[in-house]
Structure formats: C-alpha cells, structure tokens
Design a protein around this motif. Structure first.
Motif, mmCIF file in Angstrom:
data_model
loop_
_atom_site.group_PDB
_atom_site.id
_atom_site.type_symbol
_atom_site.label_atom_id
_atom_site.label_comp_id
_atom_site.label_asym_id
_atom_site.label_seq_id
_atom_site.Cartn_x
_atom_site.Cartn_y
_atom_site.Cartn_z
ATOM 1 N N GLN A 143 0.830 -1.199 0.000
ATOM 2 C CA GLN A 143 0.000 0.000 0.000
ATOM 3 C C GLN A 143 0.871 1.258 0.000
ATOM 4 O O GLN A 143 1.872 1.333 0.722
ATOM 5 N N VAL A 144 0.476 2.227 -0.814
ATOM 6 C CA VAL A 144 1.215 3.485 -0.935
ATOM 7 C C VAL A 144 0.246 4.644 -0.736
ATOM 8 O O VAL A 144 -0.740 4.768 -1.472
ATOM 9 N N ASN A 145 0.512 5.459 0.262
ATOM 10 C CA ASN A 145 -0.335 6.617 0.555
ATOM 11 C C ASN A 145 0.531 7.828 0.883
ATOM 12 O O ASN A 145 1.734 7.691 1.135
ATOM 13 N N ALA A 146 -0.079 8.994 0.876
ATOM 14 C CA ALA A 146 0.634 10.221 1.231
ATOM 15 C C ALA A 146 -0.190 11.022 2.221
ATOM 16 O O ALA A 146 -1.426 11.056 2.136
ATOM 17 N N VAL A 147 0.498 11.664 3.149
ATOM 18 C CA VAL A 147 -0.140 12.572 4.100
ATOM 19 C C VAL A 147 0.227 13.997 3.686
ATOM 20 O O VAL A 147 1.403 14.366 3.683
ATOM 21 N N ALA A 148 -0.787 14.770 3.328
ATOM 22 C CA ALA A 148 -0.574 16.157 2.903
ATOM 23 C C ALA A 148 -0.727 17.066 4.119
ATOM 24 O O ALA A 148 -1.839 17.459 4.485
ATOM 25 N N CYS A 149 0.396 17.382 4.734
ATOM 26 C CA CYS A 149 0.368 18.153 5.978
ATOM 27 C C CYS A 149 0.028 19.616 5.728
ATOM 28 O O CYS A 149 0.417 20.201 4.707
ATOM 29 N N GLY A 150 -0.672 20.197 6.686
ATOM 30 C CA GLY A 150 -0.922 21.628 6.679
ATOM 31 C C GLY A 150 0.142 22.338 7.492
ATOM 32 O O GLY A 150 1.327 22.031 7.380
ATOM 33 N N ALA A 151 -0.270 23.286 8.302
ATOM 34 C CA ALA A 151 0.670 24.050 9.126
ATOM 35 C C ALA A 151 1.037 23.227 10.359
ATOM 36 O O ALA A 151 0.226 23.055 11.273
ATOM 37 N N ILE A 152 2.251 22.702 10.362
ATOM 38 C CA ILE A 152 2.747 21.891 11.473
ATOM 39 C C ILE A 152 3.838 22.684 12.185
ATOM 40 O O ILE A 152 4.652 23.354 11.554
ATOM 41 N N ASP A 153 3.848 22.605 13.489
ATOM 42 C CA ASP A 153 4.795 23.380 14.295
ATOM 43 C C ASP A 153 6.174 22.734 14.248
ATOM 44 O O ASP A 153 6.544 21.941 15.114
ATOM 45 N N THR A 154 6.937 23.053 13.195
ATOM 46 C CA THR A 154 8.284 22.516 13.021
ATOM 47 C C THR A 154 9.250 23.665 12.751
ATOM 48 O O THR A 154 8.846 24.813 12.559
ATOM 49 N N GLN A 155 10.515 23.312 12.685
ATOM 50 C CA GLN A 155 11.541 24.319 12.406
ATOM 51 C C GLN A 155 11.346 24.954 11.033
ATOM 52 O O GLN A 155 11.756 26.094 10.801
ATOM 53 N N MET A 156 10.709 24.236 10.119
ATOM 54 C CA MET A 156 10.468 24.763 8.781
ATOM 55 C C MET A 156 9.602 26.020 8.813
ATOM 56 O O MET A 156 9.645 26.844 7.900
ATOM 57 N N ASN A 157 8.815 26.167 9.879
ATOM 58 C CA ASN A 157 7.930 27.334 9.998
ATOM 59 C C ASN A 157 8.436 28.363 11.007
ATOM 60 O O ASN A 157 7.710 29.295 11.354
#
Length: 243
Positions: free
Chosen positions: A177-191
């Motif tokens: 099985q292959v799926n993807a999670v399309a994240c929104g605004a997550i509290d990470t260093q990227m933001n």
C-alpha cells in the motif's frame, strides 16, 4: 515473533523524529537518516533505542543514488526485511520563482522528490518478495493547491502526490500500500521563520485553531501504516480543516 521494521528519512528532527519514536514505541526496529547533522541523528537514535528496539542510522543525501541505496540496503541487512518506508526528507524555499537559481531548484527537487523515487525503488523488491509492505510519503497541502512564493516546494509535493497514486496502482497486486499525508501548518523548524504575529494570524485561519504538532502527524502516519490494507493510492490532507 520477528519484530517489524521501518525506514524513516529526514529523521534528525521534527516530523521524521516523531515518526521514528512513534514506531519504536510500537516495537518496530527503526532505520533513520538525515542529510548531514550526525549529532542530532545520534540523539534520535538513543531515544529510539530507549524503547528496547534496534536502531541504525545513516547520514547522507538520499537524493543521491549511492546514499539512498546504502541506507535501504543497510536496513535490509540489519533487520532482514522492511515492512514500512516513510519518505519524509524535505526542504523548503521561500521566495519568488524569478529569484530562484537552478542550483536551488535542483536541490529542492533532489531532496524532496528524487529521494522518494530512490528509496521506494530500493525497498520495493524485498516488499514484493514478501508480498506485503507500506510506503507513506509525507507531502503538503501545497502539493494540492500550490503556494505563492513556494513554487518549487509546491511542485515537488505535487510530484509526490502523483507518484503516490501511480505507484499504488503498480504495487496493489503485490499487497503493498502506498499513501501520502498532505500536511498543513505543522509546528516545526520549517515554519520558524514566521513572526509571532504571523503565526497568530495563520492560526486564526485554521478552523482547528492551532498548528498541528509533530506528534499528531506521527500518530496519523502510524495509523495509516498499520491500518486497513484496502487504503492505498490516497493523498490524505492533515490540516485541521485549513484548506
């Protein structure tokens, strides 16, 4: 009973680190990777091993064939099988497309998209042989809707989404099985570039009233990777009803 195993790319911090720990808590042996920060990755390795599982770490740019192949081969050699691959490694770039250099474009594409291809290609033969496996790709809502001043990032995440749908059809007969999670605004260093005011304004736009936590993403990814096998080929937004 033979422990299950997972590979998590981009695991030195943020979402990848949280995912690695989530699987370790569930008894999975874990292979983790980062591009260059060995000290951070070593700290994650210790946290993973504190849950009584085996952990191997690999430092290298998995957007390059040599490193992606070594990572996956090392995990297969250490664990004997690969049950789950989490393609999480990614970088972003904020700015106008007209100001983006070819080197910057290539770096984003290599890190975000080529790594997904290389790692997936590396684990597929063993998964086909065992007639089971899960691949979960960490994408973004910008891969669905696109974001101004994040064209390259949006393009790579859109590529991941199409990659996910196509590969799921290819591997479904082999019970992978292959799926993807399309994240929104997550509290990470990227933001972390957002000011306090910008963050508050963004939170006000999200119906759930907050940024997602990395632990939220990790729990959701684990649920997908261990859930019903009829779920495949899906791009699942995880954004607190933001978009």
């Amino acid at each position: 009973m033979i422990p299950k195993s997972v590979i998590v790319t981009g695991a030195s911090r943020g979402i990848g680190k949280a995912i690695a720990i989530e699987f370790a808590k569930a008894g999975y042996n874990v292979a983790i990777n980062c591009h260059s920060n060995a000290s951070l990755l070593d700290a994650v390795k210790l946290q993973v091993e504190s849950h009584g599982v085996c952990c191997i770490s690999y430092v290298g740019n998995i957007g390059e064939e040599e490193h992606a192949t070594r990572l996956c081969a090392s995990a297969l050699e250490a664990f004997g099988h690969i049950d789950v691959l989490i393609n999480n490694a990614g970088i972003s770039h904020i700015g106008l497309l007209s100001d983006l250099s070819l080197a910057e474009w290539n770096s984003i594409v290599t890190t975000n998209l080529t790594s997904v291809f290389l790692c997936s290609r590396s684990v597929i033969p063993s998964m086909v042989h065992q007639k089971s496996g899960r691949i979960v790709n960490i994408s973004s809502v910008w891969g669905i809707s696109g974001a101004s001043c994040e064209v390259a990032y949006s393009a790579t995440k859109g590529g991941i989404n199409s990659f996910t749908k196509a590969l799921a059809k290819e591997l479904a007969p082999s019970n992978i099985q292959v799926n993807a999670v399309a994240c929104g605004a997550i509290d990470t260093q990227m933001n972390q570039f957002l000011s306090k005011e910008d963050k508050e304004e963004l939170e006000a736009e999200i119906p759930s009233g907050r940024f997602g936590k990395v632990e939220d993403v990790a729990e959701f990814v684990y649920a997908i990777a261990t859930g019903n096998t009829y779920l495949t080929g899906q791009i699942i937004p995880f954004d607190g009803a933001w978009l």
